[in-house]
Motif scaffolding. Structure first.
Motif, short mmCIF file in Angstrom:
data_model
loop_
_atom_site.label_atom_id
_atom_site.label_comp_id
_atom_site.label_asym_id
_atom_site.label_seq_id
_atom_site.Cartn_x
_atom_site.Cartn_y
_atom_site.Cartn_z
N ALA A 94 0.83 -1.21 0.00
CA ALA A 94 0.00 0.00 0.00
C ALA A 94 0.87 1.26 0.00
O ALA A 94 0.58 2.22 -0.72
CB ALA A 94 -0.93 0.00 1.20
N GLY A 95 1.93 1.26 0.79
CA GLY A 95 2.84 2.41 0.82
C GLY A 95 3.50 2.64 -0.52
O GLY A 95 3.61 3.78 -0.99
N ILE A 96 3.95 1.57 -1.15
CA ILE A 96 4.57 1.68 -2.48
C ILE A 96 3.56 2.22 -3.48
O ILE A 96 3.85 3.15 -4.26
CB ILE A 96 5.15 0.32 -2.92
CG1 ILE A 96 6.35 -0.05 -2.04
CG2 ILE A 96 5.53 0.35 -4.40
CD1 ILE A 96 6.81 -1.49 -2.17
N LYS A 103 12.91 3.93 -7.23
CA LYS A 103 13.00 3.01 -6.10
C LYS A 103 12.11 3.51 -4.98
O LYS A 103 12.07 4.71 -4.70
CB LYS A 103 14.45 2.93 -5.60
CG LYS A 103 14.64 1.94 -4.48
CD LYS A 103 16.10 1.81 -4.08
CE LYS A 103 16.23 0.73 -3.00
NZ LYS A 103 17.61 0.60 -2.56
N ILE A 104 11.39 2.58 -4.36
CA ILE A 104 10.55 2.89 -3.20
C ILE A 104 10.72 1.75 -2.21
O ILE A 104 10.53 0.59 -2.57
CB ILE A 104 9.05 2.99 -3.58
CG1 ILE A 104 8.82 3.97 -4.70
CG2 ILE A 104 8.22 3.34 -2.35
CD1 ILE A 104 7.45 3.84 -5.36
N THR A 105 11.10 2.08 -0.98
CA THR A 105 11.14 1.06 0.07
C THR A 105 10.24 1.50 1.22
O THR A 105 10.13 2.70 1.50
CB THR A 105 12.56 0.81 0.60
OG1 THR A 105 13.07 2.03 1.15
CG2 THR A 105 13.49 0.32 -0.50
N VAL A 106 9.60 0.55 1.84
CA VAL A 106 8.78 0.80 3.03
C VAL A 106 9.18 -0.25 4.06
O VAL A 106 9.09 -1.45 3.80
CB VAL A 106 7.27 0.70 2.71
CG1 VAL A 106 6.45 0.91 3.97
CG2 VAL A 106 6.88 1.70 1.63
N ILE A 136 7.19 3.51 10.86
CA ILE A 136 7.21 3.17 9.44
C ILE A 136 8.15 4.17 8.75
O ILE A 136 8.07 5.37 9.01
CB ILE A 136 5.80 3.27 8.82
CG1 ILE A 136 4.83 2.36 9.57
CG2 ILE A 136 5.84 2.93 7.32
CD1 ILE A 136 3.37 2.62 9.24
N GLU A 137 9.04 3.65 7.92
CA GLU A 137 9.96 4.51 7.19
C GLU A 137 9.88 4.18 5.71
O GLU A 137 9.89 3.01 5.33
CB GLU A 137 11.39 4.33 7.69
CG GLU A 137 12.37 5.27 7.02
CD GLU A 137 13.77 5.19 7.60
OE1 GLU A 137 13.95 5.61 8.76
OE2 GLU A 137 14.67 4.70 6.89
N ALA A 138 9.79 5.21 4.89
CA ALA A 138 9.79 5.04 3.44
C ALA A 138 10.91 5.86 2.83
O ALA A 138 11.17 6.99 3.26
CB ALA A 138 8.45 5.47 2.84
N ALA A 139 11.56 5.28 1.84
CA ALA A 139 12.59 5.98 1.08
C ALA A 139 12.19 5.92 -0.39
O ALA A 139 11.79 4.87 -0.89
CB ALA A 139 13.95 5.32 1.29
N VAL A 173 4.49 6.70 3.61
CA VAL A 173 4.35 6.36 5.03
C VAL A 173 2.92 6.58 5.52
O VAL A 173 2.42 5.82 6.36
CB VAL A 173 5.36 7.10 5.95
CG1 VAL A 173 6.77 6.67 5.65
CG2 VAL A 173 5.20 8.60 5.90
N SER A 174 2.26 7.60 4.99
CA SER A 174 0.87 7.86 5.39
C SER A 174 -0.04 6.72 4.95
O SER A 174 -0.88 6.25 5.72
CB SER A 174 0.38 9.18 4.78
OG SER A 174 1.16 10.26 5.23
#
Length: 160
Positions: free
Chosen positions: A64-66, A86-89, A100-103, A120-121
């Motif tokens: 969901a975050g991605i 690139k997306i990491t959660v 929760i951390e997202a990059a 993150v939301s």
């Protein structure tokens, strides 16, 4: 160098508009954001043992975050669509919840802070949805950008 005294997303007549980024230099840009979900310790255990009535919250929240990051310009009206590379959660277990951390990373002409915040939301909202049957009083908080790099304004990070 004098700072501009007007808002970049507001025209002289006061109406909002999308900023013209066509002349900006393309660079590699990254952003990291975080959110916190606070809940009871027994619910934290259920989350991290994949033992919730609705199922395994963490993989659902990660996807969901991605997806949220990828959909940012569809839900935040003045955000530019970006080719996200690139997306990491990721999730960190806390005694009374989770962090929760997202990059997010791209090569483009504008930053990805909004995409990291949306990631993150969305992940936090998904965790809330997955645990609300066992804790209707969970709290989502501390949504913020932790760091960004690339672009004219340079790199920065908050003290952690």
């Amino acid at each position: 160098m004098a700072e501009e005294s007007h808002l970049t997303h507001v025209r002289e007549d006061g109406s909002a508009h999308m900023v013209d980024v066509t002349e900006k230099k393309e660079t590699t840009r990254t952003a990291v954001a975080e959110a916190t979900v606070t809940t009871r310790s027994d619910v934290v255990q259920q989350i991290f043992e994949a033992d919730l009535p609705k199922g395994d919250a963490l993989p659902v929240a990660r996807v969901a975050g991605i997806m949220g990051a990828k959909k940012t310009p569809e839900i935040i009206p003045l955000c530019h669509p970006l080719p996200l590379g690139k997306i990491t959660v990721d999730f960190e277990r806390l005694e009374d919840g989770m962090r929760i951390e997202a990059a997010v990373k791209t090569r483009g002409v504008t930053g990805v802070e909004m995409e990291a915040l949306t990631a993150v939301s969305t992940a936090a909202l998904t965790v809330f949805d997955m645990i609300k049957a066992v804790d209707k009083h969970a709290v989502i908080s501390n949504i913020r950008v932790l760091e960004k790099s690339g672009g004219k304004s340079g790199d920065w990070s908050v003290e952690r």
